[in-house]
Design an enzyme around this catalytic site. Structure first.
Site, mmCIF file in Angstrom:
data_model
loop_
_atom_site.group_PDB
_atom_site.id
_atom_site.type_symbol
_atom_site.label_atom_id
_atom_site.label_comp_id
_atom_site.label_asym_id
_atom_site.label_seq_id
_atom_site.Cartn_x
_atom_site.Cartn_y
_atom_site.Cartn_z
ATOM 1 N N ASP A 35 33.489 38.770 32.446
ATOM 2 C CA ASP A 35 34.793 38.147 32.621
ATOM 3 C C ASP A 35 35.304 37.527 31.329
ATOM 4 O O ASP A 35 34.572 37.395 30.346
ATOM 5 C CB ASP A 35 34.729 37.082 33.721
ATOM 6 C CG ASP A 35 34.712 37.675 35.112
ATOM 7 O OD1 ASP A 35 34.979 38.882 35.242
ATOM 8 O OD2 ASP A 35 34.433 36.935 36.072
ATOM 9 N N LYS A 57 40.307 38.776 33.639
ATOM 10 C CA LYS A 57 41.648 38.582 34.178
ATOM 11 C C LYS A 57 42.237 37.319 33.571
ATOM 12 O O LYS A 57 41.523 36.362 33.269
ATOM 13 C CB LYS A 57 41.608 38.427 35.699
ATOM 14 C CG LYS A 57 40.972 39.602 36.424
ATOM 15 C CD LYS A 57 40.748 39.278 37.888
ATOM 16 C CE LYS A 57 40.038 40.425 38.603
ATOM 17 N NZ LYS A 57 39.716 40.084 40.003
ATOM 18 N N MET A 171 41.693 26.001 38.215
ATOM 19 C CA MET A 171 42.874 26.805 37.928
ATOM 20 C C MET A 171 44.133 25.975 38.185
ATOM 21 O O MET A 171 45.072 26.392 38.875
ATOM 22 C CB MET A 171 42.869 28.089 38.768
ATOM 23 C CG MET A 171 41.668 28.986 38.483
ATOM 24 S SD MET A 171 41.464 30.335 39.657
ATOM 25 C CE MET A 171 40.691 29.474 41.033
#
Length: 260
Positions: A35, A57, A171
């Protein structure tokens, strides 16, 4: 040789927050699907022959769609490879572990889940913020900032989130203003201490402290970059006295355990 997948948490920020078990399986990998938020130096721990496949991502852009990641993982294990799926933090916390493990199970392929140090725990601590505090905060809640988006329809109650002694929002950056506004509207005191921790446990860590109501405006000025973790609660005030982590005194590429 029988293939096997290892769904591994790489921890947040610093490479030396990787677990001993995670490092051991990484050093035996034939392929690594990794990642965006892992410590880059961890890739050097894989064998020279190991294929390194970036599947990271970022908001608004996925280098590979999730179904493509899952298909690649299954294909490589079927081919007889030892495959490490390397994820930032802990693989079971907002990391698509369920989809990938379920696909492997459905295909009858062996896999192991290797827990990692979650950013929900380690990032606040690197800012001097323990999530509990005797007599002040005896519980904490972890939630995704995506719950504040128009698509955050998991049924989570903002009243319950607002009542948690300590709330950790992962996030958090893109929807920071909405998260703070929803918590205040749900009954959280606007003067509650809050901290926004950018790139926690890394060489680029920055911390912004303010009240819950003032934090979005402070971030508008500071422009801390993602990823960021938000901590809301009285424990956030401890950052004023317990901050211990100085990125300048921690090497970006620490020596890992050579004798594993």
């Amino acid at each position: 040789m029988t293939g096997k997948a290892y769904l591994v948490g790489a921890g947040p920020g610093r490479a030396d927050l990787m677990t001993v078990r995670g490092l051991a399986v990484l050093r035996q990998a034939d392929a690594v699907l990794y990642d965006r938020l892992i410590a880059a130096s961890l890739l050097d721990e894989a064998p020279p022959h190991a294929e390194r496949i970036f599947v990271g991502k970022r908001p608004g852009h996925h280098s590979v769609r999730q179904d493509g990641i899952t298909e690649t993982l299954v294909r490589l294990v079927r081919a007889g490879l030892q495959v490490v799926r390397l994820k930032g933090g802990d693989p079971g916390v907002f990391a698509h572990l369920t989809e990938e493990a379920a696909a492997l199970a459905a295909a009858g392929l062996p896999f192991e889940i290797v827990p990692g140090v979650s950013s929900a725990l380690a990032v606040p601590l690197h800012a001097g913020i323990p999530l509990t505090w005797r007599g002040v905060a005896s519980a904490f809640t972890v939630v995704s900032g995506h719950e504040a988006t128009p698509h955050g329809c998991s049924g989570i109650s903002w009243a319950l989130l607002a009542s948690s002694p300590t709330l950790v929002v992962l996030m958090a950056l893109e929807w920071l203003a909405q998260v703070c506004a929803y918590l205040i509207a749900a009954g959280r005191n606007p003067n509650t201490p809050a901290a926004l921790i950018s790139r926690g446990a890394s060489a680029d860590q920055r911390v912004l402290r303010a009240t819950l109501a003032a934090l979005p405006d402070r971030q508008q000025t500071a422009q801390l970059p993602p990823p960021a973790v938000l901590v809301v609660g009285e424990v956030a005030a401890l950052a004023d006295t317990l901050a211990w982590y100085d990125p300048a005194h921690f090497p970006a590429d620490p020596m890992l355990w050579d004798d594993l």
